[in-house]
Scaffold this active site. Structure first.
Site, PDB file in Angstrom:
ATOM      1  N   PRO A  15      37.410  45.788  52.619  1.00  0.00           N
ATOM      2  CA  PRO A  15      37.757  44.414  52.990  1.00  0.00           C
ATOM      3  C   PRO A  15      39.258  44.182  52.846  1.00  0.00           C
ATOM      4  CG  PRO A  15      36.833  44.465  50.797  1.00  0.00           C
ATOM      5  CD  PRO A  15      36.698  45.859  51.326  1.00  0.00           C
ATOM      6  N   SER A 264      44.783  43.102  41.912  1.00  0.00           N
ATOM      7  CA  SER A 264      43.998  44.168  42.538  1.00  0.00           C
ATOM      8  C   SER A 264      42.655  43.642  43.014  1.00  0.00           C
ATOM      9  CB  SER A 264      43.771  45.303  41.544  1.00  0.00           C
ATOM     10  OG  SER A 264      42.738  44.940  40.662  1.00  0.00           O
ATOM     11  N   LYS A 265      41.968  44.496  43.769  1.00  0.00           N
ATOM     12  CA  LYS A 265      40.658  44.107  44.295  1.00  0.00           C
ATOM     13  C   LYS A 265      39.690  43.801  43.154  1.00  0.00           C
ATOM     14  CE  LYS A 265      41.120  46.344  48.707  1.00  0.00           C
ATOM     15  NZ  LYS A 265      40.556  47.098  49.792  1.00  0.00           N
ATOM     16  N   ARG A 266      39.872  44.475  42.038  1.00  0.00           N
ATOM     17  CA  ARG A 266      38.944  44.281  40.924  1.00  0.00           C
ATOM     18  C   ARG A 266      39.216  43.006  40.126  1.00  0.00           C
ATOM     19  NH1 ARG A 266      39.775  49.407  41.474  1.00  0.00           N
ATOM     20  NH2 ARG A 266      41.697  49.281  40.289  1.00  0.00           N
ATOM     21  N   ASP A 267      40.437  42.463  40.244  1.00  0.00           N
ATOM     22  CA  ASP A 267      40.782  41.283  39.448  1.00  0.00           C
ATOM     23  C   ASP A 267      39.891  40.084  39.742  1.00  0.00           C
ATOM     24  OD1 ASP A 267      42.778  42.405  37.944  1.00  0.00           O
ATOM     25  OD2 ASP A 267      44.311  42.045  39.463  1.00  0.00           O
TER      26      ASP A 267
END
Ligand code: GLU
Length: 507
Positions: A15, A264-267
């Site tokens: 994404p 980041s994407k994980r944040d």
């Protein structure tokens, strides 16, 4: 300035992170400001990182954001195809041109040999070994092997890559529109692979070739690509395109809210807010990552928020429509420093956009939610609700969650308010108030308020003795918009019924 043509060139590896959307947005604003064109190019040369559905996701998300492309896969112009895998055959000739001019060479090294080289170098005290002008001599490539040997290997079908031949000790200079002069010595650059053994170019070659062929005038992209820019400049030079080289502008990073590193994407999961424009479902694990669209944000509020992550207008104005952004945007006002992501500010933007909506628009959106809850109310009623809740809501969905009492009778009563405000005298006071309200013909908020106040005066009691209990009986809550406005909207019969319920049920 020559005709402005910019591109947004995402790789469909998953994404689109909000940083990517910001890059697309700045490209769009820059293009439109200069009456130029913006192209969407899908960079899918790295087949190993290809993720199913990512391309469609990217296109749909950008569409939701209102970023419209002049040329794309769906809207081809004169510079197609717009997906790199569909341009595959085009790149080889440029790799060959570089081979012929001596700026590139074949390399036959296997993965094991490459690892071995790195290990040997590390053991010799070189912390980050590279395939470069020093190490290349000891490797298997067309610079170290004889011409016959090279021909033989290629003829026998041996796998090879094509590497750029980095010149020794030369300075590469780039005048970045945001960062100013960036100067890198080629001794610090490696012999990057430009063409892979699977017949595909790498990002670097494909990106430069396409920017050239698509007549791109400005490359506006994230700061993470700055280290690649010197290589790109050299490629333009080696291919004889220096005078057609685009200008570069590397955008500052978007940082975590505490400023500690890149967002980041994980944040998103960790900090509880979306980092993607729209919801994404991982095709392999089925895991869902939330999106701004599905979380109830308006696209223009989201875009307005993003526009400020790295740029500022130099005035105190904060609310900008897309047209206003186009008008005001300039790369000169994009900063070098990373921009901290501020989730509260994102909510604030949505609230501002919600407040700007007319009650008719809000009514339409709230009706959709009500419909899914099987609640039928006429538009007049629903728009009044919107009007009353508008100043208190950030999302349209809150009008339902926090305004349920407009549509449903309270089934429970806020405990804290009951504990604090429901006294022994309360049921009798409420009963008497009910008897005062019942004969009213004019059940307007003004009249209810007048009657309520007259009753307080008669009993010689203050607001605090009765208003919270009255609110509790009508809404089940301790707080909310003007109670007299709520009462008039609910209508006399409903008000009386709710008061009776409360008297009966609150203990
Ligand atoms: N395909 C690269 C990306 O995914 C594009 C970088 C560039 O704009 O040159 O970000």
């Amino acid at each position: 300035m020559s005709k402005v043509r910019v591109r947004f060139a995402p790789s469909p590896t998953g994404p689109l992170h909000i940083g990517g959307v910001r890059t697309a947005l700045y490209n769009y604003l820059f293009a439109k400001k200069h009456k130029g064109e913006i192209i969407l190019r899908i960079e899918d040369t790295d087949q190993s990182r290809f993720v199913k559905g990512a391309e469609d996701y990217i296109i749909e998300s950008l569409n939701w954001c209102g970023i419209k492309f002049d040329e794309s896969i769906a809207k081809p112009g004169n510079y197609g195809p717009y997906r790199q895998s569909d341009r595959k055959l085009l790149y080889l000739q440029y790799a060959e041109q570089l081979l012929q001019s001596g700026h590139a060479y074949y390399a036959f090294d296997t993965q094991e040999e490459l690892s071995q080289m790195r290990e040997d170098m590390k053991n010799a005290g070189i912390p980050s070994p590279q395939y470069n002008s020093i190490t290349r001599v000891g490797m298997k490539n067309s610079l170290s092997l004889s011409e016959d040997e090279v021909k033989k290997r290629i003829k026998s079908g041996e796998k090879y890559v094509i590497r750029i031949k980095m010149p020794r000790n030369e300075e590469v200079k780039i005048n970045d529109l945001i960062r100013g002069w960036v100067i890198v010595n080629t001794n610090n650059m490696d012999d990057k692979v430009i063409f892979k053994s699977d017949g595909m170019p790498t990002y670097h070659l494909a990106n430069v070739v396409d920017d050239y062929l698509m007549k791109i005038s400005h490359v506006i992209r994230g700061e993470e690509w700055l280290p690649s820019a010197p290589l790109h400049v050299l490629l333009y030079d080696f291919l004889g395109w220096s005078n057609k080289m685009p200008e570069f502008a590397h955008l500052p990073l978007i940082l975590k809210p505490d400023g500690n590193g890149k967002l980041s994407k994980r944040d998103g999961d960790r900090l509880g807010f979306p980092v993607f424009p729209t919801q994404w479902q991982n095709p392999e694990t089925g895991d869902i990552s939330s999106g701004y669209r599905e979380s109830g944000y308006y696209a223009n509020a989201f875009i307005n928020m993003l526009s400020f992550l790295g740029w500022n207008p130099g005035t105190t104005q904060e609310i900008f429509s897309m047209e206003e952004l186009i008008e005001s945007f300039s790369l000169e006002r994009v900063g070098k420093a990373g921009a901290k992501f501020d989730f509260d500010k994102t909510r604030w933007f949505n609230q501002q956009y919600l407040r700007k909506k007319s009650k008719e628009e809000l009514c339409k959106d709230l009706q959709l939610i009500l419909k899914s809850e099987l609640i039928v109310k006429d538009d007049f009623f629903v728009s009044q609700v919107c009007e009353q809740l508008k100043e208190r809501a950030t999302f349209i969905s809150e009008m339902w969650y926090e305004g349920r009492y407009y549509f449903l009778r309270p089934e429970s009563y806020d405990e804290k308010t009951v504990r604090k405000k429901w006294k022994e005298e309360t049921p009798d006071l409420l009963e008497e108030l009910k008897n005062k309200l019942e004969p009213l013909i004019d059940f307007s908020s003004e009249n209810i308020e007048k009657e309520f106040k007259a009753y307080l005066l008669e009993k010689e009691i203050g607001m605090g003795r009765l208003l919270p209990a009255f609110r509790l009986s009508l809404t089940g809550l301790g707080m909310g918009p003007s109670l007299f406005e709520i009462a008039t909207l609910l209508g006399k019969k409903e008000v009386i019924d709710r008061m009776e319920n409360a008297i009966k049920n609150i203990k």
